[in-house]
Structure formats: structure tokens, C-alpha cells
Design a protein around this motif. Structure first.
Motif, PDB file in Angstrom:
ATOM      1  N   GLN A 154      26.955  61.903 -26.328  1.00 29.11           N
ATOM      2  CA  GLN A 154      27.549  60.605 -26.627  1.00 29.11           C
ATOM      3  C   GLN A 154      26.777  59.853 -27.697  1.00 29.11           C
ATOM      4  O   GLN A 154      27.296  58.883 -28.255  1.00 29.11           O
ATOM      5  CB  GLN A 154      27.642  59.762 -25.351  1.00 29.11           C
ATOM      6  CG  GLN A 154      28.601  60.328 -24.319  1.00 29.11           C
ATOM      7  CD  GLN A 154      28.776  59.426 -23.115  1.00 29.11           C
ATOM      8  OE1 GLN A 154      28.110  58.383 -22.988  1.00 29.11           O
ATOM      9  NE2 GLN A 154      29.668  59.802 -22.213  1.00 29.11           N
ATOM     10  N   ASP A 155      25.549  60.283 -27.978  1.00 31.34           N
ATOM     11  CA  ASP A 155      24.769  59.686 -29.061  1.00 31.34           C
ATOM     12  C   ASP A 155      24.910  60.466 -30.354  1.00 31.34           C
ATOM     13  O   ASP A 155      24.179  60.209 -31.318  1.00 31.34           O
ATOM     14  CB  ASP A 155      23.296  59.590 -28.670  1.00 31.34           C
ATOM     15  CG  ASP A 155      22.678  60.959 -28.383  1.00 31.34           C
ATOM     16  OD1 ASP A 155      23.430  61.964 -28.342  1.00 31.34           O
ATOM     17  OD2 ASP A 155      21.439  61.024 -28.194  1.00 31.34           O
ATOM     18  N   GLY A 156      25.839  61.439 -30.399  1.00 34.47           N
ATOM     19  CA  GLY A 156      26.096  62.190 -31.608  1.00 34.47           C
ATOM     20  C   GLY A 156      25.208  63.386 -31.838  1.00 34.47           C
ATOM     21  O   GLY A 156      25.372  64.090 -32.839  1.00 34.47           O
ATOM     22  N   THR A 157      24.270  63.670 -30.935  1.00 33.24           N
ATOM     23  CA  THR A 157      23.406  64.829 -31.121  1.00 33.24           C
ATOM     24  C   THR A 157      24.206  66.116 -30.888  1.00 33.24           C
ATOM     25  O   THR A 157      24.973  66.220 -29.934  1.00 33.24           O
ATOM     26  CB  THR A 157      22.213  64.784 -30.154  1.00 33.24           C
ATOM     27  OG1 THR A 157      22.701  64.682 -28.814  1.00 33.24           O
ATOM     28  CG2 THR A 157      21.319  63.599 -30.462  1.00 33.24           C
ATOM     29  N   VAL A 158      24.012  67.065 -31.781  1.00 35.49           N
ATOM     30  CA  VAL A 158      24.716  68.346 -31.713  1.00 35.49           C
ATOM     31  C   VAL A 158      23.702  69.419 -31.342  1.00 35.49           C
ATOM     32  O   VAL A 158      22.697  69.610 -32.037  1.00 35.49           O
ATOM     33  CB  VAL A 158      25.390  68.686 -33.049  1.00 35.49           C
ATOM     34  CG1 VAL A 158      26.165  70.008 -32.944  1.00 35.49           C
ATOM     35  CG2 VAL A 158      26.335  67.563 -33.467  1.00 35.49           C
ATOM     36  N   SER A 159      23.963  70.120 -30.234  1.00 39.57           N
ATOM     37  CA  SER A 159      23.070  71.175 -29.761  1.00 39.57           C
ATOM     38  C   SER A 159      23.869  72.456 -29.573  1.00 39.57           C
ATOM     39  O   SER A 159      25.083  72.415 -29.303  1.00 39.57           O
ATOM     40  CB  SER A 159      22.403  70.778 -28.433  1.00 39.57           C
ATOM     41  OG  SER A 159      21.714  69.553 -28.556  1.00 39.57           O
ATOM     42  N   VAL A 160      23.200  73.593 -29.725  1.00 32.37           N
ATOM     43  CA  VAL A 160      23.869  74.888 -29.565  1.00 32.37           C
ATOM     44  C   VAL A 160      23.001  75.792 -28.696  1.00 32.37           C
ATOM     45  O   VAL A 160      21.785  75.629 -28.601  1.00 32.37           O
ATOM     46  CB  VAL A 160      24.123  75.567 -30.931  1.00 32.37           C
ATOM     47  CG1 VAL A 160      25.052  74.723 -31.784  1.00 32.37           C
ATOM     48  CG2 VAL A 160      22.813  75.846 -31.656  1.00 32.37           C
ATOM     49  N   VAL A 161      23.690  76.737 -28.068  1.00 32.72           N
ATOM     50  CA  VAL A 161      23.028  77.831 -27.369  1.00 32.72           C
ATOM     51  C   VAL A 161      23.405  79.108 -28.092  1.00 32.72           C
ATOM     52  O   VAL A 161      24.587  79.365 -28.340  1.00 32.72           O
ATOM     53  CB  VAL A 161      23.468  77.893 -25.894  1.00 32.72           C
ATOM     54  CG1 VAL A 161      22.873  79.124 -25.206  1.00 32.72           C
ATOM     55  CG2 VAL A 161      23.054  76.625 -25.154  1.00 32.72           C
ATOM     56  N   THR A 162      22.390  79.903 -28.455  1.00 35.64           N
ATOM     57  CA  THR A 162      22.637  81.138 -29.196  1.00 35.64           C
ATOM     58  C   THR A 162      22.343  82.350 -28.312  1.00 35.64           C
ATOM     59  O   THR A 162      21.827  82.233 -27.200  1.00 35.64           O
ATOM     60  CB  THR A 162      21.758  81.194 -30.458  1.00 35.64           C
ATOM     61  OG1 THR A 162      20.373  81.191 -30.061  1.00 35.64           O
ATOM     62  CG2 THR A 162      22.025  79.995 -31.359  1.00 35.64           C
ATOM     63  N   ASN A 163      22.678  83.502 -28.860  1.00 35.44           N
ATOM     64  CA  ASN A 163      22.436  84.743 -28.119  1.00 35.44           C
ATOM     65  C   ASN A 163      20.955  84.985 -27.882  1.00 35.44           C
ATOM     66  O   ASN A 163      20.549  85.548 -26.863  1.00 35.44           O
ATOM     67  CB  ASN A 163      23.033  85.932 -28.880  1.00 35.44           C
ATOM     68  CG  ASN A 163      24.546  85.928 -28.821  1.00 35.44           C
ATOM     69  OD1 ASN A 163      25.133  85.576 -27.810  1.00 35.44           O
ATOM     70  ND2 ASN A 163      25.172  86.302 -29.928  1.00 35.44           N
ATOM     71  N   ASN A 164      20.130  84.538 -28.830  1.00 36.76           N
ATOM     72  CA  ASN A 164      18.703  84.833 -28.760  1.00 36.76           C
ATOM     73  C   ASN A 164      17.924  83.808 -27.923  1.00 36.76           C
ATOM     74  O   ASN A 164      16.887  84.140 -27.362  1.00 36.76           O
ATOM     75  CB  ASN A 164      18.111  84.889 -30.169  1.00 36.76           C
ATOM     76  CG  ASN A 164      18.749  85.987 -31.002  1.00 36.76           C
ATOM     77  OD1 ASN A 164      19.119  87.045 -30.479  1.00 36.76           O
ATOM     78  ND2 ASN A 164      18.885  85.743 -32.304  1.00 36.76           N
ATOM     79  N   VAL A 165      18.412  82.581 -27.869  1.00 38.19           N
ATOM     80  CA  VAL A 165      17.700  81.511 -27.162  1.00 38.19           C
ATOM     81  C   VAL A 165      18.643  80.905 -26.144  1.00 38.19           C
ATOM     82  O   VAL A 165      19.719  80.417 -26.499  1.00 38.19           O
ATOM     83  CB  VAL A 165      17.204  80.420 -28.140  1.00 38.19           C
ATOM     84  CG1 VAL A 165      16.438  79.341 -27.375  1.00 38.19           C
ATOM     85  CG2 VAL A 165      16.326  81.040 -29.221  1.00 38.19           C
TER      86      VAL A 165
END
Length: 263
Positions: A154-165
Motif C-alpha cells: 500500500q506504500d507502493g513498494t514493489v517486491s518479487v520472489v524469484t526461483n533462486n531466492v
């Protein structure tokens, strides 16, 4: 009677513009992030036949004047920026704004920053977030090719989960713009607005802070057009057009009677 012809004609032209605006609102009832327009009118010049306060006798003055209006003119078309309804899409790249603010968009020419409430973003061949027309979201956010999950707070932060991490990694933050007078923004099509001298310069900040809108993932903001309200306005505009047309006909009939007078 000649005054009546031109006054009624100005009313017909004004209601024609009103109908055009209502038609555009209804045409965009399903356009994401669309904000409806409202036409505002002003009366025009008056012919003063007697000035208020003019002397009637040596000891008396007229309490009111005698003026004849000369019609109406459109003064402005104002964008109404109240919140539209939310539509759930469950698409991780769809973002709705709850509150005041706009996404910043860099046009394909790269020379202009535009602003939009349309949060239906996609990724291009390089993983960058873009609009349906290929314009870049600013600041640039690039989704890694091996990302298996994208989260937008909701604060605009974009996070991802990848295959390696397996742990979420923050890759950027969406920043919003807002204006002192958003009604002064100039609509350019493609769900975009550009600033003008009337809107003032943009104020940039993160979502959810200092009065900026929150970003809601998996939702889109629908058009704020209300079909029933627009239909009622259309009926009123149509009747107003018809009444002005009758005034033109009545004035024409009166002129015809005057022309056909015989001794």
C-alpha cells in the motif's frame, strides 16, 4: 424578437455542447480511471434599458433596473475527480489508487511526463512496467525474468520472489504525483493528463503518506460515471434544447405576423 432569436440560438448551441459532453461520459462508462466531465455555463451580456437607481421624479429613484439578457455561453468543462468504484481483477500488475494522486507516466517520446489513474500495467520485453500503449511507469520498475511472485504494498513498494531466492526482494517503489488543482490538468487521451499553468506543478511522494493515495494491488479503479445521473442530465439537456427551439419558432412566428400586417 430579434434578441429572442439569438438568445434562444445560444441556448441551443450550449445544450448541444452539453449533450456532446454527456455522450462522451457515457461512452467512457467502462474506461478504467476515467473521470467524468461537467459543463458549466454563464449568462452573457445584458442590454440595459434603464439603470437601477435612475431618477423617476425629482424626489424618487427607480428601485430596480430594466435589463434584457442576450443568451448563454459555455464557460468551462470541469473534470470531476471523485473516487470511482473498485473492480477486483486478481491481476498482480493491476493497481488501484485509493485517494488523491496519479501515476507518473513517461510517454514514448520521452519528453513529457503524463499522469493517469489507470493502473492496468503490463510488462514489456525487458520486464519494465508499461501502460497498454507502451508508455513507461516512472520511476522505472523492472520485473526480473525469473520472478514467480510480485507483491505491491500500500506504500507502493514493489517486491518479487524469484526461483533462486525464496525471500521477497524489494526492487523499487511507485511514487505518485498530486496537484493543487487537478481540474486544471489537460486531458490528452489514452487515459493521460498533462500539467498546465492552472494545475500547478506536481507534488511527488510515496503512496499512503502525507495525503497521497494508497496503492491497492489486484484492483482497478472504474470510471466514476453514473449512468442514471448522466441519463437524467441528458433528458434535462434535451428538454432545454427543445424549449429553446420553440422560442426560435415563436420569435419567427411573431416576426412573420409583423411582416404580414396590412392596413
Amino acid at each position: 424578437m430579434i434578441r429572442a432569436l439569438y438568445s434562444a440560438a445560444s441556448g441551443m448551441f450550449a445544450q448541444e455542447l452539453n449533450i456532446d459532453t454527456i455522450s462522451n461520459n457515457l461512452a467512457n462508462v467502462t474506461t478504467t480511471g476515467f473521470k467524468r466531465n461537467r459543463v458549466e455555463f454563464q449568462d452573457v451580456l445584458y442590454q440595459t434599458l434603464r439603470v437601477a437607481g435612475s431618477a423617476v421624479t425629482q424626489t424618487q429613484v427607480s428601485p430596480t433596473g430594466l435589463q434584457v439578457g442576450l443568451g448563454v455561453r459555455p464557460a468551462a468543462t470541469t473534470k470531476m475527480f471523485h473516487q470511482g468504484d473498485f473492480q477486483r481483477t486478481d491481476n498482480p500488475l493491476d493497481i488501484a489508487l485509493e485517494g488523491d494522486g496519479f501515476f507518473q507516466i513517461q510517454t514514448c517520446e520521452g519528453q513529457t511526463t503524463a499522469y493517469t489513474r489507470d493502473g492496468s500495467f503490463k510488462v514489456d520485453a525487458n520486464g519494465r512496467l508499461v501502460t497498454s500503449d507502451g508508455n513507461f511507469l516512472q520511476p522505472n520498475i523492472t520485473i526480473p525474468q525469473d520472478a514467480i511472485f510480485v507483491s505491491i504494498g500500500q506504500d507502493g513498494t514493489v517486491s518479487v520472489v524469484t526461483n533462486n531466492v525464496s525471500q521477497p526482494q524489494q526492487i523499487g517503489q511507485i511514487l505518485l504525483a498530486r496537484f493543487v488543482n487537478p481540474a486544471g490538468l489537460v486531458a490528452t487521451g489514452q487515459n493521460l493528463f498533462v500539467e498546465s499553468a492552472a494545475s500547478g506543478p506536481p507534488q511527488i511522494g510515496p503512496p499512503g503518506c502525507n495525503g497521497f493515495a494508497r496503492t491497492i494491488q489486484g484492483f482497478l479503479e472504474a470510471s466514476n460515471v453514473r449512468i442514471v445521473e448522466e441519463l437524467v442530465r441528458m433528458i434535462v439537456a434535451q428538454r432545454a434544447f427543445e424549449v429553446n427551439a420553440r422560442c426560435v419558432k415563436a420569435s419567427d412566428d411573431m416576426l412573420g405576423e409583423a411582416v404580414n400586417l396590412r392596413r
